[in-house]
Design an enzyme around this catalytic site. Sequence first.
Site, PDB file in Angstrom:
ATOM      1  N   ASN A 150      44.779  44.530  36.613  1.00  0.00           N
ATOM      2  CA  ASN A 150      43.413  44.290  37.092  1.00  0.00           C
ATOM      3  C   ASN A 150      43.103  45.017  38.397  1.00  0.00           C
ATOM      4  OD1 ASN A 150      43.049  42.771  34.842  1.00  0.00           O
ATOM      5  ND2 ASN A 150      43.041  40.785  35.879  1.00  0.00           N
TER       6      ASN A 150
ATOM      7  N   CYS B  22      33.901  37.354  23.787  1.00  0.00           N
ATOM      8  CA  CYS B  22      35.322  37.593  23.485  1.00  0.00           C
ATOM      9  C   CYS B  22      35.983  36.245  23.282  1.00  0.00           C
ATOM     10  CB  CYS B  22      35.981  38.378  24.615  1.00  0.00           C
ATOM     11  SG  CYS B  22      36.147  37.406  26.104  1.00  0.00           S
TER      12      CYS B  22
HETATM   13  C1  UD1 Z   1      38.359  39.221  35.759  1.00  0.00           C
HETATM   14  C2  UD1 Z   1      39.735  39.513  35.224  1.00  0.00           C
HETATM   15  C3  UD1 Z   1      40.213  38.372  34.328  1.00  0.00           C
HETATM   16  C4  UD1 Z   1      40.109  37.047  35.069  1.00  0.00           C
HETATM   17  C5  UD1 Z   1      38.719  36.857  35.661  1.00  0.00           C
HETATM   18  C6  UD1 Z   1      38.604  35.613  36.526  1.00  0.00           C
HETATM   19  C7  UD1 Z   1      39.834  41.913  35.121  1.00  0.00           C
HETATM   20  C8  UD1 Z   1      39.833  43.141  34.285  1.00  0.00           C
HETATM   21  N1  UD1 Z   1      39.700  40.740  34.478  1.00  0.00           N
HETATM   22  O1  UD1 Z   1      37.480  39.158  34.640  1.00  0.00           O
HETATM   23  O2  UD1 Z   1      41.560  38.621  33.952  1.00  0.00           O
HETATM   24  O3  UD1 Z   1      40.383  35.986  34.174  1.00  0.00           O
HETATM   25  O4  UD1 Z   1      38.359  37.992  36.465  1.00  0.00           O
HETATM   26  O5  UD1 Z   1      39.510  35.674  37.568  1.00  0.00           O
HETATM   27  O6  UD1 Z   1      40.003  41.979  36.330  1.00  0.00           O
HETATM   28  N2  UD1 Z   1      30.046  35.603  35.013  1.00  0.00           N
HETATM   29  C9  UD1 Z   1      28.687  35.480  34.859  1.00  0.00           C
HETATM   30  N3  UD1 Z   1      27.921  36.613  34.937  1.00  0.00           N
HETATM   31  C10 UD1 Z   1      28.468  37.849  35.171  1.00  0.00           C
HETATM   32  C11 UD1 Z   1      29.860  37.962  35.337  1.00  0.00           C
HETATM   33  C12 UD1 Z   1      30.632  36.815  35.256  1.00  0.00           C
HETATM   34  O7  UD1 Z   1      28.174  34.385  34.655  1.00  0.00           O
HETATM   35  O8  UD1 Z   1      27.723  38.819  35.241  1.00  0.00           O
HETATM   36  C13 UD1 Z   1      30.897  34.401  34.941  1.00  0.00           C
HETATM   37  C14 UD1 Z   1      31.960  34.472  33.832  1.00  0.00           C
HETATM   38  O9  UD1 Z   1      31.444  34.059  32.585  1.00  0.00           O
HETATM   39  C15 UD1 Z   1      33.020  33.531  34.371  1.00  0.00           C
HETATM   40  C16 UD1 Z   1      32.949  33.759  35.888  1.00  0.00           C
HETATM   41  O10 UD1 Z   1      31.666  34.326  36.131  1.00  0.00           O
HETATM   42  O11 UD1 Z   1      32.674  32.200  34.112  1.00  0.00           O
HETATM   43  C17 UD1 Z   1      34.012  34.662  36.439  1.00  0.00           C
HETATM   44  O12 UD1 Z   1      34.051  35.864  35.686  1.00  0.00           O
HETATM   45  P1  UD1 Z   1      34.495  37.238  36.337  1.00  0.00           P
HETATM   46  O13 UD1 Z   1      35.131  36.963  37.662  1.00  0.00           O
HETATM   47  O14 UD1 Z   1      33.354  38.176  36.301  1.00  0.00           O
HETATM   48  O15 UD1 Z   1      35.604  37.744  35.310  1.00  0.00           O
HETATM   49  P2  UD1 Z   1      35.886  39.228  34.890  1.00  0.00           P
HETATM   50  O16 UD1 Z   1      35.621  40.148  36.018  1.00  0.00           O
HETATM   51  O17 UD1 Z   1      35.274  39.496  33.575  1.00  0.00           O
END
Ligand code: UD1
Length: 417
Positions: free
Chosen positions: A23, A116
């Site tokens: 990551n 996913c």
């Molecule tokens: C990254 C990690 C993943 C980890 C996650 C949380 C990578 C490639 N992946 O995923 O392994 O489990 O952080 O630590 O680094 N959300 C929204 N809107 C958005 C984006 C996110 O509502 O635009 C929500 C998501 O649904 C989730 C939360 O925010 O509930 C955190 O997600 P996020 O931190 O964005 O995860 P990723 O970056 O996808």
Amino acid sequence: MDKIIVRGGKKLTGTIFSSGSKNAGLPIMAASILAEGKYILRNVPDITDIQTMIKLLRIIGAEVVFNKNELTIINKGFSRYEAPYDLVKTMRASIYVLGPLLARFGKAKVSFPGGCALGARPINLHLEGLQKLGTTIEIKHGYIYAYTDKLKGGKIFFEKKSVGATANILMASVLAQGITTIENASCEPEITSLAHFLNKMGAKIKGIGTEVLTIQGVKTLHSIDTTLISDRIETATFLLSAAITNGNITIKNCSPVHLGFVLDKIKEIGFSLQISKDTISITDKGEKKPVEISTNPYPGFPTDLQPPFAALLSTIKGKSIIYENIFSDRVMYISELQRLGADIKLNGNQIIIKGGNKLTGAPLIASDIRAAAALIIAALASNGKTEISRVYHLDRGYERLEEKLAKLGADIERVKD
Ligand code: UD1
């Protein structure tokens, strides 16, 4: 498709080295879009998510060579500004090219990531943040079309902490005109390492490691070399694998400082840890107890370790509860652990585990990267043979996990289906 076969009951002992962080590597690779030149990244794990990002950079126009965990990216200027559906559907982190493409070329076309195994996974925070910096966004035919004359600094407040959105906005803002502030930014070590990488390229980011990032846009950046931080989730996966077998192992080349709450929980359960700057040893102390865990953004307990911990807790006598606060659907592994005989069930966002049942091997299906790790951990403590299919999920995020565990004494092998 490969399968992993585990015959449980072997105590893990010995020494193992942590790999570099997936990551941390993925956004840093995307950041190479921001400036022409040659980048050398060391300690890069040889896993399929990294291979997917390599394919994506090649599609955009980079020359990439990957040899023995050293990745060379040569950016001579790009001709395509697109992340196609075929790649984005296999790896959501492909969205990381959106911010850098916009910053560098003022346009990008990126397939809209669907849901996913972890649920809906929206990207609204990425898109709203980019709009605040002056991007026009249209969604057509399953694609995000983004364009701007010139990104301009702006004030962004994330209503929710998002690792991906923080990374994307950081990469977009470093070349924007003026000052950008990101409030409620993620503080994960992978974000901190990206910010340091960008600063080394010539960016001006302040507040690194805190919830408020201030970015003074610069006109140009330059290519650099770096070494990736170690993978804290992989390190913890080794610790839990050893713990469930009552084994004693040492993990070298890791970053205990990134595992605060995780190490505390392992100690609270009853294991002894010896910790130095880049080494952790775990020893079985005998008496164990159940625990309660809540997943939270860093420095809280990582959601990625929720399934692997549930596997360990299934074998610890008493009632443990894990509250999953980030990805409510990160629970598909539960029914697979039940097939091994674990008493584990879901109640809202609570994973309730009545630990101590004897686990017995069974055929299982992995549903995502960390679910695959959880099933392997549980299989290490299960009586008889466990056969885990769909291990391509495992290979996305773990570098030859079965070889490393076999080196520690596990009876584990990969077979062709
Ligand atoms: C990254 C990690 C993943 C980890 C996650 C949380 C990578 C490639 N992946 O995923 O392994 O489990 O952080 O630590 O680094 N959300 C929204 N809107 C958005 C984006 C996110 O509502 O635009 C929500 C998501 O649904 C989730 C939360 O925010 O509930 C955190 O997600 P996020 O931190 O964005 O995860 P990723 O970056 O996808």
